[in-house]
Motif scaffolding. Structure first.
Motif, mmCIF file in Angstrom:
data_model
loop_
_atom_site.group_PDB
_atom_site.id
_atom_site.type_symbol
_atom_site.label_atom_id
_atom_site.label_comp_id
_atom_site.label_asym_id
_atom_site.label_seq_id
_atom_site.Cartn_x
_atom_site.Cartn_y
_atom_site.Cartn_z
ATOM 1 N N TRP A 264 0.822 -1.202 0.000
ATOM 2 C CA TRP A 264 0.000 0.000 0.000
ATOM 3 C C TRP A 264 0.866 1.267 0.000
ATOM 4 O O TRP A 264 0.589 2.211 -0.740
ATOM 5 C CB TRP A 264 -0.929 -0.012 1.211
ATOM 6 N N LYS A 265 1.928 1.284 0.799
ATOM 7 C CA LYS A 265 2.787 2.460 0.879
ATOM 8 C C LYS A 265 3.564 2.682 -0.415
ATOM 9 O O LYS A 265 3.733 3.817 -0.875
ATOM 10 C CB LYS A 265 3.758 2.341 2.048
ATOM 11 N N GLU A 266 4.047 1.577 -1.022
ATOM 12 C CA GLU A 266 4.901 1.693 -2.201
ATOM 13 C C GLU A 266 4.102 1.892 -3.483
ATOM 14 O O GLU A 266 4.589 2.504 -4.424
ATOM 15 C CB GLU A 266 5.778 0.439 -2.338
ATOM 16 N N TYR A 267 2.907 1.366 -3.527
ATOM 17 C CA TYR A 267 2.194 1.358 -4.806
ATOM 18 C C TYR A 267 0.705 1.674 -4.674
ATOM 19 O O TYR A 267 0.170 2.537 -5.358
ATOM 20 C CB TYR A 267 2.377 -0.020 -5.471
ATOM 21 N N GLY A 268 0.018 0.981 -3.794
ATOM 22 C CA GLY A 268 -1.440 1.060 -3.734
ATOM 23 C C GLY A 268 -1.996 2.428 -3.436
ATOM 24 O O GLY A 268 -2.975 2.864 -4.057
ATOM 25 N N SER A 269 -1.397 3.141 -2.482
ATOM 26 C CA SER A 269 -1.940 4.442 -2.080
ATOM 27 C C SER A 269 -1.882 5.461 -3.205
ATOM 28 O O SER A 269 -2.726 6.362 -3.274
ATOM 29 C CB SER A 269 -1.177 4.971 -0.857
ATOM 30 N N GLN A 270 -0.897 5.326 -4.113
ATOM 31 C CA GLN A 270 -0.817 6.249 -5.251
ATOM 32 C C GLN A 270 -1.750 5.808 -6.384
ATOM 33 O O GLN A 270 -2.445 6.641 -6.980
ATOM 34 C CB GLN A 270 0.624 6.317 -5.793
ATOM 35 N N ARG A 271 -1.771 4.520 -6.657
ATOM 36 C CA ARG A 271 -2.584 4.027 -7.786
ATOM 37 C C ARG A 271 -4.063 4.035 -7.456
ATOM 38 O O ARG A 271 -4.909 4.226 -8.331
ATOM 39 C CB ARG A 271 -2.132 2.604 -8.150
ATOM 40 N N TYR A 272 -4.431 3.800 -6.213
ATOM 41 C CA TYR A 272 -5.835 3.719 -5.814
ATOM 42 C C TYR A 272 -6.145 4.754 -4.739
ATOM 43 O O TYR A 272 -6.680 4.426 -3.676
ATOM 44 C CB TYR A 272 -6.152 2.312 -5.301
ATOM 45 N N SER A 273 -5.829 5.985 -5.016
ATOM 46 C CA SER A 273 -6.035 7.058 -4.025
ATOM 47 C C SER A 273 -7.518 7.288 -3.734
ATOM 48 O O SER A 273 -7.867 7.821 -2.670
ATOM 49 C CB SER A 273 -5.388 8.355 -4.512
ATOM 50 N N LEU A 274 -8.394 6.905 -4.646
ATOM 51 C CA LEU A 274 -9.833 7.113 -4.462
ATOM 52 C C LEU A 274 -10.549 5.818 -4.089
ATOM 53 O O LEU A 274 -11.787 5.749 -4.157
ATOM 54 C CB LEU A 274 -10.443 7.682 -5.748
ATOM 55 N N ALA A 275 -9.818 4.815 -3.684
ATOM 56 C CA ALA A 275 -10.421 3.514 -3.381
ATOM 57 C C ALA A 275 -11.353 3.612 -2.181
ATOM 58 O O ALA A 275 -11.069 4.307 -1.198
ATOM 59 C CB ALA A 275 -9.327 2.486 -3.109
ATOM 60 N N THR A 276 -12.471 2.911 -2.304
ATOM 61 C CA THR A 276 -13.437 2.845 -1.191
ATOM 62 C C THR A 276 -13.435 1.473 -0.532
ATOM 63 O O THR A 276 -14.195 1.230 0.408
ATOM 64 C CB THR A 276 -14.848 3.156 -1.703
ATOM 65 N N GLY A 277 -12.609 0.575 -1.038
ATOM 66 C CA GLY A 277 -12.514 -0.765 -0.468
ATOM 67 C C GLY A 277 -11.422 -1.552 -1.174
ATOM 68 O O GLY A 277 -10.974 -1.190 -2.267
ATOM 69 N N ILE A 278 -10.971 -2.624 -0.528
ATOM 70 C CA ILE A 278 -9.957 -3.510 -1.095
ATOM 71 C C ILE A 278 -10.472 -4.939 -0.987
ATOM 72 O O ILE A 278 -10.959 -5.352 0.073
ATOM 73 C CB ILE A 278 -8.615 -3.388 -0.346
#
Length: 404
Positions: A264-278
């Motif tokens: 999440w820190k390296e990739y997910g938070s930037q690619r899915y900044s508008l995510a409402t769920g995983i």
């Protein structure tokens, strides 16, 4: 047009004609040459004089071949060895599949043709290796390896759970929320050990062809290893992006969640900044198992940190081979480092990071040197505090952990 020799002509027609047609043809060729024709055709065509003489007799008697005729006379040809040796088949079956105590290991052993031949000779049979192979094939035997297909007893709701996973994936894909497949790859000893597979190597000078071959330890003892690499993988199904956190301590639930945190820190938070769920799909056992309390407690901590709920869909028992990460990430990593000794953690990270495919797979690797204690207990009181919503259908497989 390229000319062909007489010998090439004979070789071509030999592959086209049946036995009787071939005899008639070489007989006609011999008669065409006249005196000494039999010897000349026999030499050019590579056929015996007896075959040519027999063809000449058939021509003289008018026994020429017509479509539908038998090639040989009824009962002609070499007799089957089973006809001349009536006990052979029974003895062969006994040698290949011994009768007797079903618990004996011999019942499950693999016997080579040489061992079968030795056993049959001891029983009074006389035959060569080729005959044994042909006889085994006629009895519908064949050489086959073991196949890793049996995972265990299938759960009656297996197909329904797969339908549940598919429906959840569609929902998350429509909202462009991340869909992750997670698992821990096989642990690898770090050191100069043999790694399965082959690679292209240029030969050394003549007389020293092995000069460029990679030399590894003769033994794979764990005591010779500098450590144990534990690759925990996370595969982003929407973006075809892989992340592998390589640990050095233990494969625990805390290590599994830390791998998610790093993704999440390296990739997910930037690619899915508008995510409402995983959405996470995972096996039912191991560090991210269905019954692992520490897994759920550590996930709750991670969910609280990112403020996004995580939905889990576990594969039913005996279906781990269907986990997407196995054939979309781990298989390509194994192919990329085949035949390469994993001599250090740096080498492992380098090989993983350079794993790519034509379909667009990219992989990021990271070293994890933290310590992860084992045998951590999670009490009933701690479990009651977790914010877990379980689905009506197999809530142990399908649940969502939301921020507290």
């Amino acid at each position: 047009m390229e000319k062909i020799s007489i010998r090439q002509q004979y070789e071509t027609l030999y592959g086209i004609f049946n036995e009787k047609q071939w005899r008639i043809y070489v007989a006609l060729e011999a008669k065409k040459y006249g005196r000494g024709g039999i010897s000349q055709v026999a030499k050019l065509a590579g056929v015996s004089r007896g075959t040519i003489r027999r063809g000449i007799k058939e021509l003289a008697s008018g026994e020429t071949y017509r479509p539908g005729d038998r090639i040989r006379k009824r009962g002609g040809g070499r007799k089957k060895i089973s006809d001349t040796d009536p006990t052979l088949l029974a003895d062969l079956e006994q040698v290949v599949f011994p009768k007797g105590d079903p618990e004996t290991m011999l019942l499950y052993s693999s016997k080579s043709v040489a061992k079968v031949k030795t056993a049959l000779i001891a029983m009074g049979h006389h035959l060569d290796d080729t005959t044994i192979r042909k006889t085994l094939i006629s009895l519908r035997y064949s050489l086959k390896p073991n196949k890793k297909n049996i995972e265990g007893k299938s759960h009656p709701d297996r197909d329904l759970q797969f339908a549940q996973i598919n429906s959840q994936c569609k929902l998350f894909e429509e909202k462009h929320n991340p869909i992750l497949s997670i698992d821990c790859k096989k642990k690898e000893p770090i050191g100069n050990f043999k790694n399965n597979g082959k690679e292209w190597v240029k030969r050394g000078p003549k007389g020293n062809e092995q000069e460029n071959e990679t030399q590894v330890n003769a033994y794979d003892f764990r005591s010779l290893a500098e450590g144990l690499a534990i690759p925990y993988g996370i595969y982003d199904r929407l973006e075809k992006q892989g992340f592998i956190n390589v640990g050095l301590d233990h494969d625990t639930a805390a290590f599994a969640v830390e791998s998610l945190r790093r993704w999440w820190k390296e990739y997910g938070s930037q690619r899915y900044s508008l995510a409402t769920g995983i959405l996470i799909t995972a096996d039912g056992g191991g560090s991210n198992g269905v019954r692992n309390r520490l897994w759920k407690r550590e996930l709750q901590t991670f969910v609280n940190e990112i403020g996004i709920p995580i939905t889990l869909c576990h594969f039913p028992p005996a279906t781990s081979k269907w986990n997407v990460i196995e054939h979309q990430l781990f298989s390509f990593v194994s192919m990329n480092w085949r035949a390469t000794p994993l001599t250090s953690l740096a080498v492992i990270l380098e090989l993983i990071s350079h794993t790519t495919t034509q379909s667009g797979l990219t992989v990021t690797a990271m070293a994890d040197t933290h310590l992860y204690p084992i045998k951590i207990k999670v009490s009933d009181e701690e479990m009651k505090k977790l914010n877990i919503h379980r689905e009506d259908f197999h809530g142990e497989w399908n649940y969502t952990i939301s921020p507290q």
